[in-house]
Design a protein around this motif. Structure first.
Motif, PDB file in Angstrom:
ATOM      1  N   GLY A   8      -3.431  49.883   9.043  1.00 19.04           N
ATOM      2  CA  GLY A   8      -4.444  49.417   9.979  1.00 19.04           C
ATOM      3  C   GLY A   8      -3.956  48.246  10.793  1.00 19.04           C
ATOM      4  O   GLY A   8      -2.835  47.761  10.615  1.00 19.04           O
ATOM      5  N   THR A   9      -4.810  47.781  11.668  1.00 21.06           N
ATOM      6  CA  THR A   9      -4.480  46.688  12.573  1.00 21.06           C
ATOM      7  C   THR A   9      -5.421  45.504  12.366  1.00 21.06           C
ATOM      8  O   THR A   9      -6.570  45.665  11.940  1.00 21.06           O
ATOM      9  CB  THR A   9      -4.579  47.158  14.037  1.00 21.06           C
ATOM     10  OG1 THR A   9      -5.880  47.733  14.247  1.00 21.06           O
ATOM     11  CG2 THR A   9      -3.509  48.179  14.365  1.00 21.06           C
ATOM     12  N   VAL A  14      -5.887  36.278  13.985  1.00 18.37           N
ATOM     13  CA  VAL A  14      -6.356  36.655  12.650  1.00 18.37           C
ATOM     14  C   VAL A  14      -6.436  35.457  11.704  1.00 18.37           C
ATOM     15  O   VAL A  14      -7.374  35.384  10.900  1.00 18.37           O
ATOM     16  CB  VAL A  14      -5.496  37.792  12.058  1.00 18.37           C
ATOM     17  CG1 VAL A  14      -4.058  37.368  11.853  1.00 18.37           C
ATOM     18  CG2 VAL A  14      -6.093  38.292  10.749  1.00 18.37           C
ATOM     19  N   LEU A  15      -5.494  34.542  11.764  1.00 13.40           N
ATOM     20  CA  LEU A  15      -5.516  33.417  10.821  1.00 13.40           C
ATOM     21  C   LEU A  15      -6.802  32.608  10.937  1.00 13.40           C
ATOM     22  O   LEU A  15      -7.388  32.216   9.920  1.00 13.40           O
ATOM     23  CB  LEU A  15      -4.301  32.509  11.028  1.00 13.40           C
ATOM     24  CG  LEU A  15      -2.962  33.108  10.613  1.00 13.40           C
ATOM     25  CD1 LEU A  15      -1.826  32.147  10.942  1.00 13.40           C
ATOM     26  CD2 LEU A  15      -2.952  33.469   9.137  1.00 13.40           C
ATOM     27  N   GLU A  16      -7.243  32.365  12.152  1.00 11.55           N
ATOM     28  CA  GLU A  16      -8.468  31.593  12.342  1.00 11.55           C
ATOM     29  C   GLU A  16      -9.710  32.432  12.046  1.00 11.55           C
ATOM     30  O   GLU A  16     -10.647  31.962  11.400  1.00 11.55           O
ATOM     31  CB  GLU A  16      -8.549  31.066  13.784  1.00 11.55           C
ATOM     32  CG  GLU A  16      -7.454  30.093  14.158  1.00 11.55           C
ATOM     33  CD  GLU A  16      -6.134  30.765  14.547  1.00 11.55           C
ATOM     34  OE1 GLU A  16      -6.150  31.939  14.975  1.00 11.55           O
ATOM     35  OE2 GLU A  16      -5.075  30.120  14.403  1.00 11.55           O
ATOM     36  N   LYS A  17      -9.712  33.669  12.503  1.00 10.44           N
ATOM     37  CA  LYS A  17     -10.905  34.506  12.381  1.00 10.44           C
ATOM     38  C   LYS A  17     -11.168  34.981  10.950  1.00 10.44           C
ATOM     39  O   LYS A  17     -12.319  35.210  10.585  1.00 10.44           O
ATOM     40  CB  LYS A  17     -10.814  35.692  13.331  1.00 10.44           C
ATOM     41  CG  LYS A  17     -10.915  35.268  14.786  1.00 10.44           C
ATOM     42  CD  LYS A  17     -10.813  36.438  15.725  1.00 10.44           C
ATOM     43  CE  LYS A  17     -10.915  35.984  17.167  1.00 10.44           C
ATOM     44  NZ  LYS A  17     -10.696  37.081  18.107  1.00 10.44           N
ATOM     45  N   THR A  48       0.129  41.671  12.150  1.00 10.65           N
ATOM     46  CA  THR A  48      -0.478  42.597  13.107  1.00 10.65           C
ATOM     47  C   THR A  48      -0.998  43.850  12.428  1.00 10.65           C
ATOM     48  O   THR A  48      -1.852  44.536  12.985  1.00 10.65           O
ATOM     49  CB  THR A  48       0.526  43.007  14.206  1.00 10.65           C
ATOM     50  OG1 THR A  48       1.644  43.643  13.592  1.00 10.65           O
ATOM     51  CG2 THR A  48       0.969  41.801  15.021  1.00 10.65           C
ATOM     52  N   ARG A  49      -0.489  44.169  11.224  1.00 12.30           N
ATOM     53  CA  ARG A  49      -0.870  45.409  10.549  1.00 12.30           C
ATOM     54  C   ARG A  49      -1.123  45.142   9.075  1.00 12.30           C
ATOM     55  O   ARG A  49      -0.560  44.213   8.496  1.00 12.30           O
ATOM     56  CB  ARG A  49       0.222  46.463  10.702  1.00 12.30           C
ATOM     57  CG  ARG A  49       0.480  46.774  12.180  1.00 12.30           C
ATOM     58  CD  ARG A  49       1.195  48.048  12.447  1.00 12.30           C
ATOM     59  NE  ARG A  49       0.584  49.237  11.885  1.00 12.30           N
ATOM     60  CZ  ARG A  49      -0.422  49.925  12.429  1.00 12.30           C
ATOM     61  NH1 ARG A  49      -0.954  49.533  13.556  1.00 12.30           N
ATOM     62  NH2 ARG A  49      -0.885  51.010  11.853  1.00 12.30           N
ATOM     63  N   VAL A  50      -1.970  45.977   8.489  1.00 18.69           N
ATOM     64  CA  VAL A  50      -2.226  45.945   7.056  1.00 18.69           C
ATOM     65  C   VAL A  50      -1.736  47.267   6.466  1.00 18.69           C
ATOM     66  O   VAL A  50      -1.812  48.312   7.108  1.00 18.69           O
ATOM     67  CB  VAL A  50      -3.732  45.728   6.746  1.00 18.69           C
ATOM     68  CG1 VAL A  50      -4.597  46.817   7.343  1.00 18.69           C
ATOM     69  CG2 VAL A  50      -3.966  45.594   5.243  1.00 18.69           C
ATOM     70  N   GLY A  79      -8.914  48.575  13.163  1.00 13.73           N
ATOM     71  CA  GLY A  79      -8.763  50.019  13.125  1.00 13.73           C
ATOM     72  C   GLY A  79      -7.934  50.386  11.909  1.00 13.73           C
ATOM     73  O   GLY A  79      -7.209  49.536  11.377  1.00 13.73           O
ATOM     74  N   TYR A  80      -8.071  51.625  11.445  1.00 16.17           N
ATOM     75  CA  TYR A  80      -7.264  52.046  10.300  1.00 16.17           C
ATOM     76  C   TYR A  80      -7.126  53.556  10.271  1.00 16.17           C
ATOM     77  O   TYR A  80      -7.899  54.277  10.883  1.00 16.17           O
ATOM     78  CB  TYR A  80      -7.853  51.527   8.988  1.00 16.17           C
ATOM     79  CG  TYR A  80      -9.072  52.260   8.494  1.00 16.17           C
ATOM     80  CD1 TYR A  80      -8.950  53.337   7.605  1.00 16.17           C
ATOM     81  CD2 TYR A  80     -10.352  51.916   8.907  1.00 16.17           C
ATOM     82  CE1 TYR A  80     -10.067  54.021   7.143  1.00 16.17           C
ATOM     83  CE2 TYR A  80     -11.469  52.586   8.450  1.00 16.17           C
ATOM     84  CZ  TYR A  80     -11.319  53.643   7.567  1.00 16.17           C
ATOM     85  OH  TYR A  80     -12.425  54.329   7.118  1.00 16.17           O
TER      86      TYR A  80
END
Length: 89
Positions: A8-9, A14-17, A48-50, A79-80
């Motif tokens: 996923g994305t 991301v670090l703050e959110k 950027t991705r999980v 998204g995933y």
């Protein structure tokens, strides 16, 4: 039990959110790991991705596990995709 690969994305910044949801996310993953439903999960180095591997009876159950995560519920994951995975060894 079947295994499912998650890719996923992440959202921008991301670090703050993720900060308000991180503890709930990690606690939930620890619980799922203890239950044998998560094998491994984590971000790429560039955030950027999980990537993760879930164990579930069906693809629908795997999707439910992903979509009940605080990161999905709060748009940290944007998204995933889920694919059934055959572990060769």
């Amino acid at each position: 039990m079947p295994k499912y690969v998650l890719t996923g994305t992440y959202c921008p910044d991301v670090l703050e959110k993720r900060a308000p949801y991180r503890e709930a996310h990690l606690n939930r993953l620890a619980q799922l790991k203890a239950e044998g439903k998560v094998i491994t999960i984590g971000p790429t180095r560039d955030l950027t991705r999980v990537f993760g591997i879930y164990e579930a009876d069906t693809e629908a159950e795997a999707r439910t596990l992903v979509e009940a995560d605080p990161y999905w519920e709060n748009q940290i994951w944007t998204g995933y995709e889920i694919h059934e995975w055959i572990q060769a060894f």
